[in-house]
Design a protein around this motif. Structure first.
Motif, short mmCIF file in Angstrom:
data_model
loop_
_atom_site.label_atom_id
_atom_site.label_comp_id
_atom_site.label_asym_id
_atom_site.label_seq_id
_atom_site.Cartn_x
_atom_site.Cartn_y
_atom_site.Cartn_z
N LEU A 183 -1.06 5.56 2.83
CA LEU A 183 -2.01 4.70 3.53
C LEU A 183 -1.36 3.95 4.69
O LEU A 183 -1.95 3.02 5.24
CB LEU A 183 -2.66 3.71 2.55
N GLU A 184 -0.15 4.33 5.06
CA GLU A 184 0.57 3.61 6.11
C GLU A 184 -0.17 3.56 7.43
O GLU A 184 0.01 2.63 8.20
CB GLU A 184 1.95 4.24 6.32
N VAL A 203 -10.64 -0.53 5.31
CA VAL A 203 -9.49 -1.42 5.27
C VAL A 203 -8.95 -1.43 3.84
O VAL A 203 -9.66 -1.83 2.91
CB VAL A 203 -9.85 -2.85 5.71
N ALA A 204 -7.73 -0.98 3.67
CA ALA A 204 -7.10 -0.98 2.35
C ALA A 204 -6.66 -2.39 1.99
O ALA A 204 -6.12 -3.11 2.84
CB ALA A 204 -5.89 -0.05 2.35
N VAL A 205 -6.90 -2.79 0.76
CA VAL A 205 -6.41 -4.08 0.27
C VAL A 205 -5.15 -3.78 -0.54
O VAL A 205 -5.20 -3.06 -1.54
CB VAL A 205 -7.47 -4.81 -0.59
N CYS A 206 -4.03 -4.30 -0.07
CA CYS A 206 -2.72 -3.99 -0.66
C CYS A 206 -2.33 -5.04 -1.68
O CYS A 206 -2.50 -6.24 -1.46
CB CYS A 206 -1.68 -3.90 0.45
N ALA A 251 -10.42 -1.29 -1.73
CA ALA A 251 -11.02 -1.90 -0.55
C ALA A 251 -11.78 -3.13 -1.05
O ALA A 251 -12.07 -3.25 -2.24
CB ALA A 251 -11.98 -0.93 0.14
N SER A 260 -4.96 -2.42 6.94
CA SER A 260 -4.79 -2.99 5.61
C SER A 260 -4.66 -4.50 5.71
O SER A 260 -4.43 -5.06 6.77
CB SER A 260 -3.57 -2.39 4.92
N ARG A 261 -4.82 -5.13 4.56
CA ARG A 261 -4.60 -6.57 4.43
C ARG A 261 -4.10 -6.84 3.03
O ARG A 261 -4.35 -6.06 2.10
CB ARG A 261 -5.88 -7.35 4.72
N CYS A 293 0.85 -1.17 0.00
CA CYS A 293 0.00 0.00 0.00
C CYS A 293 0.89 1.23 0.00
O CYS A 293 1.94 1.23 0.63
CB CYS A 293 -0.91 0.03 1.23
#
Length: 136
Positions: A6-7, A43-46, A34, A11-12, A2
């Motif tokens: 977005l640190e 929740v960001a999807v990396c 997401a 996230s996942r 990410c």
């Protein structure tokens, strides 16, 4: 991965078959992905560089004025690696065109087709068969 912007977000990592949506995350100016079923979009999807995505429609950007990339598939990559305070997350299209993830129009749906090197994959046909997920 990410982007640096977005640190501080939860996230996942992405998985093959994930249904994603492009979104602007709460309390940031950054866009990313997401999970399509994450109504809160918190929740960001990396993605790892080399991850392949299939979009439900041609990818569009809102940088400047709305424009279409002319493609429904892309590979995630990182650019501007030598610039600490620049966006790094980008999509590369089959014709070599590159679009920053943060420039994506919000609300675009994509399926993770393949992760880089040796990870499992799903076919484009399987992704297209599951069109019902795009209508939320």
């Amino acid at each position: 991965m990410c982007d640096y912007s977005l640190e501080l977000m939860a996230s996942r990592p992405a998985k093959v078959g994930d249904k994603l949506v492009s979104t602007r995350f709460p309390d940031t100016i950054t866009r990313g992905f997401a999970a399509a079923d994450d109504k809160e979009r918190n929740v960001a999807v990396c993605l790892l560089p080399g991850t392949e995505l299939a979009f439900a429609e041609e990818v569009t950007s809102t940088f400047g004025r709305r424009r279409s990339a002319g493609h429904k598939v892309a590979r995630f990559r990182q650019i501007n690696q030598g610039l600490r305070s620049a966006y790094h997350d980008a999509l590369e299209f089959p014709d070599g065109q590159i679009m920053l993830l943060t420039d994506l129009s919000e609300g675009q749906y994509a399926t993770v087709l393949q992760l880089p090197a040796g990870e499992p994959r799903i076919s484009m046909e399987d992704a297209q068969r599951e069109e019902s997920w795009a209508v939320l």
